[in-house]
Write a protein that holds these residues in place. Structure first.
Motif, PDB file in Angstrom:
ATOM      1  N   ASP A 232      45.802  47.898  38.770  1.00 25.21           N
ATOM      2  CA  ASP A 232      44.762  48.807  38.982  1.00 25.21           C
ATOM      3  C   ASP A 232      43.934  48.859  40.254  1.00 25.21           C
ATOM      4  OD1 ASP A 232      43.207  50.883  37.838  1.00 25.21           O
ATOM      5  OD2 ASP A 232      42.180  49.753  36.447  1.00 25.21           O
ATOM      6  N   TYR A 233      45.014  48.810  41.398  1.00 21.21           N
ATOM      7  CA  TYR A 233      44.382  48.886  42.707  1.00 21.21           C
ATOM      8  C   TYR A 233      43.384  47.939  43.307  1.00 21.21           C
ATOM      9  CZ  TYR A 233      46.101  53.467  41.285  1.00 21.21           C
ATOM     10  OH  TYR A 233      47.282  54.198  40.597  1.00 21.21           O
ATOM     11  N   VAL A 234      43.472  46.845  42.602  1.00 21.89           N
ATOM     12  CA  VAL A 234      42.352  45.660  42.873  1.00 21.89           C
ATOM     13  C   VAL A 234      43.298  44.672  43.333  1.00 21.89           C
ATOM     14  CG1 VAL A 234      40.916  43.786  42.103  1.00 21.89           C
ATOM     15  CG2 VAL A 234      40.834  46.386  41.185  1.00 21.89           C
ATOM     16  N   PHE A 235      43.088  44.086  44.723  1.00 23.68           N
ATOM     17  CA  PHE A 235      43.809  43.104  45.332  1.00 23.68           C
ATOM     18  C   PHE A 235      43.148  41.753  44.747  1.00 23.68           C
ATOM     19  CE2 PHE A 235      44.487  46.172  48.665  1.00 23.68           C
ATOM     20  CZ  PHE A 235      45.832  45.857  48.992  1.00 23.68           C
ATOM     21  N   THR A 236      41.878  41.348  44.538  1.00 23.35           N
ATOM     22  CA  THR A 236      41.438  40.282  44.252  1.00 23.35           C
ATOM     23  C   THR A 236      41.788  39.674  42.782  1.00 23.35           C
ATOM     24  OG1 THR A 236      39.767  40.668  45.576  1.00 23.35           O
ATOM     25  CG2 THR A 236      39.415  39.162  43.855  1.00 23.35           C
ATOM     26  N   GLN A 237      42.298  38.428  42.526  1.00 22.44           N
ATOM     27  CA  GLN A 237      42.635  37.946  41.328  1.00 22.44           C
ATOM     28  C   GLN A 237      41.706  36.683  41.321  1.00 22.44           C
ATOM     29  OE1 GLN A 237      46.999  37.966  42.709  1.00 22.44           O
ATOM     30  NE2 GLN A 237      47.010  38.248  40.028  1.00 22.44           N
ATOM     31  N   TRP A 238      41.406  36.330  39.954  1.00 19.97           N
ATOM     32  CA  TRP A 238      40.557  35.301  39.658  1.00 19.97           C
ATOM     33  C   TRP A 238      41.154  34.026  39.584  1.00 19.97           C
ATOM     34  CZ3 TRP A 238      35.501  34.707  39.022  1.00 19.97           C
ATOM     35  CH2 TRP A 238      35.217  33.399  38.314  1.00 19.97           C
ATOM     36  N   ARG A 239      40.520  33.088  40.349  1.00 15.79           N
ATOM     37  CA  ARG A 239      41.493  31.740  40.104  1.00 15.79           C
ATOM     38  C   ARG A 239      40.618  30.780  39.250  1.00 15.79           C
ATOM     39  NH1 ARG A 239      37.795  28.967  43.031  1.00 15.79           N
ATOM     40  NH2 ARG A 239      36.745  29.981  44.651  1.00 15.79           N
ATOM     41  N   ASN A 240      41.113  29.701  38.746  1.00 11.16           N
ATOM     42  CA  ASN A 240      40.339  28.885  37.673  1.00 11.16           C
ATOM     43  C   ASN A 240      39.769  27.757  38.760  1.00 11.16           C
ATOM     44  OD1 ASN A 240      40.860  29.957  35.140  1.00 11.16           O
ATOM     45  ND2 ASN A 240      43.089  29.232  35.453  1.00 11.16           N
TER      46      ASN A 240
ATOM     47  N   ASN B 119      23.524  39.182  42.659  1.00 16.45           N
ATOM     48  CA  ASN B 119      23.536  38.367  41.679  1.00 16.45           C
ATOM     49  C   ASN B 119      24.736  38.487  40.718  1.00 16.45           C
ATOM     50  OD1 ASN B 119      20.819  37.311  41.799  1.00 16.45           O
ATOM     51  ND2 ASN B 119      20.269  39.515  41.459  1.00 16.45           N
ATOM     52  N   TRP B 120      25.858  39.028  41.223  1.00 17.01           N
ATOM     53  CA  TRP B 120      27.103  39.369  40.323  1.00 17.01           C
ATOM     54  C   TRP B 120      27.757  38.032  40.501  1.00 17.01           C
ATOM     55  CZ3 TRP B 120      29.025  44.712  42.220  1.00 17.01           C
ATOM     56  CH2 TRP B 120      27.795  45.862  41.955  1.00 17.01           C
ATOM     57  N   THR B 121      29.010  38.016  40.045  1.00 16.46           N
ATOM     58  CA  THR B 121      30.036  36.725  39.943  1.00 16.46           C
ATOM     59  C   THR B 121      30.577  36.993  41.562  1.00 16.46           C
ATOM     60  OG1 THR B 121      30.497  36.822  37.655  1.00 16.46           O
ATOM     61  CG2 THR B 121      32.087  35.830  39.108  1.00 16.46           C
ATOM     62  N   HIS B 122      30.430  35.798  42.158  1.00 17.88           N
ATOM     63  CA  HIS B 122      31.218  35.651  43.289  1.00 17.88           C
ATOM     64  C   HIS B 122      32.635  35.059  42.983  1.00 17.88           C
ATOM     65  CE1 HIS B 122      32.668  32.858  46.748  1.00 17.88           C
ATOM     66  NE2 HIS B 122      32.672  33.966  47.156  1.00 17.88           N
ATOM     67  N   VAL B 123      33.750  36.176  43.442  1.00 22.38           N
ATOM     68  CA  VAL B 123      35.022  35.809  43.048  1.00 22.38           C
ATOM     69  C   VAL B 123      35.776  34.963  44.062  1.00 22.38           C
ATOM     70  CG1 VAL B 123      37.261  36.754  42.188  1.00 22.38           C
ATOM     71  CG2 VAL B 123      34.996  37.833  41.796  1.00 22.38           C
ATOM     72  N   LYS B 124      35.773  35.438  45.315  1.00 17.34           N
ATOM     73  CA  LYS B 124      36.335  34.743  46.445  1.00 17.34           C
ATOM     74  C   LYS B 124      35.896  34.976  47.574  1.00 17.34           C
ATOM     75  CE  LYS B 124      40.468  35.878  47.740  1.00 17.34           C
ATOM     76  NZ  LYS B 124      40.733  36.693  49.081  1.00 17.34           N
TER      77      LYS B 124
ATOM     78  N   ARG C 101      34.228  41.702  36.227  1.00 16.91           N
ATOM     79  CA  ARG C 101      34.624  40.170  35.805  1.00 16.91           C
ATOM     80  C   ARG C 101      35.837  40.219  34.640  1.00 16.91           C
ATOM     81  NH1 ARG C 101      36.745  36.587  35.068  1.00 16.91           N
ATOM     82  NH2 ARG C 101      36.208  34.480  34.426  1.00 16.91           N
ATOM     83  N   GLY C 102      35.356  41.174  33.707  1.00 19.82           N
ATOM     84  CA  GLY C 102      36.141  41.193  32.491  1.00 19.82           C
ATOM     85  C   GLY C 102      37.556  41.842  32.879  1.00 19.82           C
ATOM     86  N   GLY C 103      37.543  42.666  33.916  1.00 19.69           N
ATOM     87  CA  GLY C 103      38.936  43.470  34.019  1.00 19.69           C
ATOM     88  C   GLY C 103      39.704  42.382  34.901  1.00 19.69           C
ATOM     89  N   LEU C 104      39.121  41.505  35.421  1.00 22.03           N
ATOM     90  CA  LEU C 104      39.948  40.520  36.210  1.00 22.03           C
ATOM     91  C   LEU C 104      40.861  39.628  35.429  1.00 22.03           C
ATOM     92  CD1 LEU C 104      37.318  39.290  38.901  1.00 22.03           C
ATOM     93  CD2 LEU C 104      39.520  40.042  39.475  1.00 22.03           C
ATOM     94  N   ALA C 105      40.608  39.532  34.171  1.00 19.87           N
ATOM     95  CA  ALA C 105      41.609  38.612  33.087  1.00 19.87           C
ATOM     96  C   ALA C 105      42.882  39.199  32.919  1.00 19.87           C
ATOM     97  CB  ALA C 105      40.703  38.468  32.016  1.00 19.87           C
ATOM     98  N   ASN C 106      42.732  40.704  32.911  1.00 16.71           N
ATOM     99  CA  ASN C 106      43.991  41.256  32.544  1.00 16.71           C
ATOM    100  C   ASN C 106      44.530  42.379  33.571  1.00 16.71           C
ATOM    101  OD1 ASN C 106      42.372  43.394  31.914  1.00 16.71           O
ATOM    102  ND2 ASN C 106      42.726  43.626  29.791  1.00 16.71           N
ATOM    103  N   GLY C 107      43.578  42.563  34.881  1.00 13.25           N
ATOM    104  CA  GLY C 107      44.260  43.620  35.674  1.00 13.25           C
ATOM    105  C   GLY C 107      43.890  44.865  35.260  1.00 13.25           C
ATOM    106  N   SER C 108      43.187  45.183  34.391  1.00 15.55           N
ATOM    107  CA  SER C 108      42.829  46.677  33.984  1.00 15.55           C
ATOM    108  C   SER C 108      41.266  46.705  33.737  1.00 15.55           C
ATOM    109  CB  SER C 108      43.676  46.805  32.475  1.00 15.55           C
ATOM    110  OG  SER C 108      43.230  48.103  31.925  1.00 15.55           O
ATOM    111  N   TYR C 109      40.680  47.885  34.418  1.00 10.55           N
ATOM    112  CA  TYR C 109      39.185  47.761  34.589  1.00 10.55           C
ATOM    113  C   TYR C 109      38.632  49.161  33.938  1.00 10.55           C
ATOM    114  CZ  TYR C 109      40.168  44.359  37.715  1.00 10.55           C
ATOM    115  OH  TYR C 109      40.646  43.161  38.414  1.00 10.55           O
ATOM    116  N   ALA C 110      37.480  48.684  33.007  1.00  8.33           N
ATOM    117  CA  ALA C 110      36.746  49.779  32.285  1.00  8.33           C
ATOM    118  C   ALA C 110      35.905  50.583  33.123  1.00  8.33           C
ATOM    119  CB  ALA C 110      36.036  49.204  30.957  1.00  8.33           C
TER     120      ALA C 110
END
Ligand code: HEC
Length: 163
Positions: free
Chosen positions: A155-163, A38-43, A70-79
């Motif tokens: 922040d060690y995350v490969f995945t990036q958000w696309r529009n 039920n989370w956001t499918h990113v890629k 999903r919030g962290g994908l915007a700036n590459g830093s994760y809470a």
């Protein structure tokens, strides 16, 4: 039509091999993300034989982010509380299509800066097939982290958000 099936035993052996170097970490491992569908499918991505990640990640994978991730994908830093799921499925190529098959493994990255300080603040885990109890990481995530260190700047995350 040629049919490509993945040998799960090869995947398992390779994941364990990848995961078994590095120092052991006593931190409590991540919990199974029961709600990730039920989370956001990113890629999504299909990894074919011959790709550098084919062992152990050959197959179709879908990447999901919970609300914090999903919030962290915007700036590459994760809470703390951010979680990504890596859903790896077998595939077959009948009828000139790559179609989803059985689940090969479910991987996660869970952000908890205190608990997982040894691995960049992320806890790494994977479960075999559809199992929610059969864990595949036995080194505290050091093997997974060794590769994710390639993207320290995100922040060690490969995945990036696309529009
Ligand atoms: C050989 C390098 C490598 C290793 C080892 C590795 N990963 Fe990854 N991982 C990647 C790459 C590359 C991606 C991005 C895939 C994509 O773009 O679809 C990724 C993506 C992920 C993601 C989605 C978030 C992100 O960073 O994009 C999770 C969750 C994940 N991996 C978990 C794990 C776990 C758990 C392990 C250990 C069992 C592991 N990984 C080991 C290379 C690796």
């Amino acid at each position: 039509m040629p049919t490509s099936r993945i040998n799960i035993r090869v995947i398992t052996a390779t994941v364990i091999a990848i995961a078994s170097f590095g120092t052991a970490d006593a931190a409590e491992p991540p919990a199974y993300p029961a709600d990730y569908r039920n989370w956001t499918h990113v890629k999504s991505m299909v990894i074919h034989p011959g790709h550098p990640l084919a062992e152990p990640f050959q197959g179709i994978h879908h990447i999901y982010a919970n609300a914090a991730a999903r919030g962290g994908l915007a700036n590459g830093s994760y809470a703390d509380g951010a979680v990504f799921a890596f859903d790896l499925l077998e595939y077959d190529t009948a009828d000139n299509a790559s179609s989803e098959g059985e689940r090969a493994l479910l991987g996660v990255m869970v952000k908890d800066s205190g608990r997982y300080s040894e691995t960049g603040g992320w806890g790494f885990e994977a479960w075999q097939g559809d199992s929610r109890t059969e864990r595949m990481v036995n080194d505290g995530g050091a093997g997974c982290f060794s590769c994710h260190q390639d993207v320290t700047e995100r922040d060690y995350v490969f995945t990036q958000w696309r529009n």
